[in-house]
Design a protein around this motif. Sequence first.
Motif, PDB file in Angstrom:
ATOM      1  N   SER A  42       0.829  -1.214   0.000  1.00 17.47           N
ATOM      2  CA  SER A  42       0.000   0.000   0.000  1.00 17.47           C
ATOM      3  C   SER A  42       0.861   1.262   0.000  1.00 17.47           C
ATOM      4  N   ALA A  43       1.969   1.263   0.732  1.00 20.81           N
ATOM      5  CA  ALA A  43       2.850   2.435   0.782  1.00 20.81           C
ATOM      6  C   ALA A  43       3.532   2.651  -0.567  1.00 20.81           C
ATOM      7  N   ILE A  44       3.919   1.559  -1.227  1.00 24.34           N
ATOM      8  CA  ILE A  44       4.557   1.662  -2.547  1.00 24.34           C
ATOM      9  C   ILE A  44       3.590   2.277  -3.544  1.00 24.34           C
ATOM     10  N   TYR A  45       2.363   1.751  -3.604  1.00 22.07           N
ATOM     11  CA  TYR A  45       1.385   2.271  -4.561  1.00 22.07           C
ATOM     12  C   TYR A  45       0.950   3.700  -4.218  1.00 22.07           C
ATOM     13  N   GLN A  46       0.879   4.041  -2.939  1.00 24.08           N
ATOM     14  CA  GLN A  46       0.549   5.410  -2.536  1.00 24.08           C
ATOM     15  C   GLN A  46       1.627   6.378  -3.011  1.00 24.08           C
ATOM     16  N   ARG A  47       2.890   6.023  -2.786  1.00 24.19           N
ATOM     17  CA  ARG A  47       3.996   6.885  -3.214  1.00 24.19           C
ATOM     18  C   ARG A  47       4.085   6.966  -4.736  1.00 24.19           C
ATOM     19  N   MET A  48       3.768   5.864  -5.423  1.00 23.21           N
ATOM     20  CA  MET A  48       3.738   5.910  -6.894  1.00 23.21           C
ATOM     21  C   MET A  48       2.708   6.928  -7.367  1.00 23.21           C
ATOM     22  N   SER A  49       1.524   6.930  -6.754  1.00 22.55           N
ATOM     23  CA  SER A  49       0.468   7.867  -7.178  1.00 22.55           C
ATOM     24  C   SER A  49       0.841   9.310  -6.876  1.00 22.55           C
ATOM     25  N   GLU A  50       1.677   9.519  -5.870  1.00 22.54           N
ATOM     26  CA  GLU A  50       2.141  10.864  -5.522  1.00 22.54           C
ATOM     27  C   GLU A  50       3.378  11.279  -6.324  1.00 22.54           C
ATOM     28  N   GLY A  51       3.933  10.350  -7.095  1.00 18.69           N
ATOM     29  CA  GLY A  51       5.128  10.640  -7.873  1.00 18.69           C
ATOM     30  C   GLY A  51       6.416  10.553  -7.072  1.00 18.69           C
ATOM     31  N   ARG A  52       6.353   9.909  -5.915  1.00 18.08           N
ATOM     32  CA  ARG A  52       7.536   9.807  -5.060  1.00 18.08           C
ATOM     33  C   ARG A  52       8.184   8.430  -5.077  1.00 18.08           C
ATOM     34  N   PHE A  53       7.807   7.600  -6.028  1.00 16.80           N
ATOM     35  CA  PHE A  53       8.358   6.244  -6.150  1.00 16.80           C
ATOM     36  C   PHE A  53       8.315   5.871  -7.628  1.00 16.80           C
ATOM     37  N   PRO A  54       9.284   5.081  -8.091  1.00 18.76           N
ATOM     38  CA  PRO A  54       9.279   4.691  -9.518  1.00 18.76           C
ATOM     39  C   PRO A  54       7.994   3.976  -9.919  1.00 18.76           C
ATOM     40  N   LYS A  55       7.520   4.273 -11.108  1.00 20.70           N
ATOM     41  CA  LYS A  55       6.305   3.644 -11.630  1.00 20.70           C
ATOM     42  C   LYS A  55       6.585   2.196 -12.026  1.00 20.70           C
TER      43      LYS A  55
END
Length: 81
Positions: A42-55
């Motif tokens: 959940s944290a990975i996908y949340q950060r992806m949606s915020e642009g703070r993690f690689p897609k």
Amino acid sequence: MTAHPKTREASATSAELTPASAPPPRLLRLPEVMDRVGLRRSAIYQRMSEGRFPKCRSLGPKCSVWVEAEIDAWIHSVTRS
């Protein structure tokens, strides 16, 4: 009779045609990404949606992967700050 020096013809071997290239990028599935970064799904996908993690990339309807080099770069950027 005149001897002509033997010239190399235009035929090249396959090794001469293909330049030396890097191996293809390694792809990581979600469990390995979670182990490497220490975050839950959940944290990975949340950060992806915020642009703070690689897609992630989709390989099919139920197969998502991340490029290893992008994950390594993200880890480096987080540990550097």
